[in-house]
Design an enzyme around this catalytic site. Structure first.
Site, PDB file in Angstrom:
ATOM      1  N   GLU A  88      -0.588  -3.528   4.322  1.00 57.28           N
ATOM      2  CA  GLU A  88       0.637  -4.170   4.806  1.00 57.28           C
ATOM      3  C   GLU A  88       0.962  -3.780   6.253  1.00 57.28           C
ATOM      4  O   GLU A  88       1.826  -4.395   6.881  1.00 57.28           O
ATOM      5  CB  GLU A  88       1.818  -3.864   3.874  1.00 57.28           C
ATOM      6  CG  GLU A  88       2.345  -2.447   3.911  1.00 57.28           C
ATOM      7  CD  GLU A  88       1.583  -1.476   3.009  1.00 57.28           C
ATOM      8  OE1 GLU A  88       2.106  -0.365   2.770  1.00 57.28           O
ATOM      9  OE2 GLU A  88       0.469  -1.822   2.551  1.00 57.28           O
ATOM     10  N   CYS A 119      -2.510   1.813  -2.439  1.00 60.93           N
ATOM     11  CA  CYS A 119      -2.351   3.266  -2.388  1.00 60.93           C
ATOM     12  C   CYS A 119      -2.035   3.808  -3.787  1.00 60.93           C
ATOM     13  O   CYS A 119      -2.901   3.808  -4.646  1.00 60.93           O
ATOM     14  CB  CYS A 119      -1.309   3.672  -1.356  1.00 60.93           C
ATOM     15  SG  CYS A 119      -1.428   5.427  -0.888  1.00 60.93           S
ATOM     16  N   HIS A 136      -3.111   1.211   3.228  1.00 53.16           N
ATOM     17  CA  HIS A 136      -1.911   0.367   3.258  1.00 53.16           C
ATOM     18  C   HIS A 136      -2.157  -0.876   4.111  1.00 53.16           C
ATOM     19  O   HIS A 136      -1.830  -0.898   5.314  1.00 53.16           O
ATOM     20  CB  HIS A 136      -0.725   1.158   3.801  1.00 53.16           C
ATOM     21  CG  HIS A 136      -0.137   2.105   2.814  1.00 53.16           C
ATOM     22  ND1 HIS A 136       0.831   1.737   1.893  1.00 53.16           N
ATOM     23  CD2 HIS A 136      -0.392   3.413   2.583  1.00 53.16           C
ATOM     24  CE1 HIS A 136       1.154   2.783   1.147  1.00 53.16           C
ATOM     25  NE2 HIS A 136       0.419   3.805   1.539  1.00 53.16           N
TER      26      HIS A 136
END
Length: 253
Positions: free
Chosen positions: A229, A124, A227
């Site tokens: 994650e 990001c 993102h």
């Protein structure tokens, strides 16, 4: 029996050491005093992929010491922007929010990691910083520059998909994920614009906004605008797996 450590110390576990710069605030929220922070899922994703996270405070004088101790660098996102002056802009959009200390540190350690050919993953805002370090510019506010733009600051939770990305065939991202299209979450109002020398645009959204960049001159140099994650799809997990594999291969023998 005492465990023998290498000169780098933290490498002795056998897991690749991944440096992750922390976020920082001058005060408020967690504490009235200045504090560092990082979302747990960055750390959890590195651990799940086989790495050992090393969280990095913003100490410019320690950049080389940090680099001596890590096998890869993950530059995370955050609710702030890069100073447009860094990529040659003469004006600053009203929505731009700066964290100059964090940015200066991340620029220094990213440049240092690339100089050593350590694997770098930008996420990001980290993708945007990597893009600027590689000589690129940024869109300062997507709604003002992109016609019929998607909701890149998605209204639904970050744990859900916001839109899809289309991947460039043959790119590192394509080789890593094995996919030409997959869903991602979206939490940004800026984006990569003009690219620096030899930078490859490896994914775009359906509105044309750049979603991933990479540089083939380096061992592993990838920036993704979403993102991963949060692991919205298998592609996200594969990004972390490939990054950690590259970090493992970069370790001194």
């Amino acid at each position: 029996m005492m465990t023998q450590t290498s000169s780098a110390g933290v490498r002795a576990s056998g897991r690749p050491v991944i440096g992750i710069p922390l976020d920082a605030e001058d005060g408020g929220g967690y504490s009235k005093m200045p504090w560092y922070a990082l979302r747990k899922n960055y750390v959890e994703s590195v651990v799940a992929a086989g790495g050992l996270p090393l969280l990095l405070p913003h100490e410019p004088a320690l950049v080389e010491d940090y680099l001596d101790r890590i096998d890869g660098l993950l530059v995370p996102g955050g609710a702030f922007d890069i100073d447009p002056a860094m990529f040659g802009a003469r004006t600053r959009h009203d929505t731009v929010v700066l964290k100059e200390g964090r940015t200066a540190f991340e620029v220094a350690i990213t440049r240092g990691a690339l100089a050593r050919d350590l694997p770098v993953l930008g996420i990001c805002g980290g993708q945007q910083l990597l893009h600027v370090v590689l000589g690129g510019t940024l869109i300062q506010h997507i709604p003002d520059e992109v016609d019929n733009a998607l909701a890149h600051e998605q209204p639904n939770p970050r744990t859900e998909a916001g839109h899809i990305v289309r991947v460039a065939p043959g790119s590192l991202l394509h080789r890593v994920t094995g996919a030409l299209e997959f869903p991602v979450n979206s939490a940004h109002h800026q984006a990569a614009k003009a690219s620096g020398p030899d930078v490859v645009i490896s994914a775009i959204a359906t509105d044309g906004v750049i979603e991933a960049i990479e540089h083939p001159a380096y061992r592993f140099c990838l920036g993704v605008q979403w993102h991963p994650e949060y692991h919205i799809s298998d592609a996200d997990t594969k990004v972390f797996t490939a990054f950690l594999q590259a970090a493992k291969e970069s370790r001194p023998s």
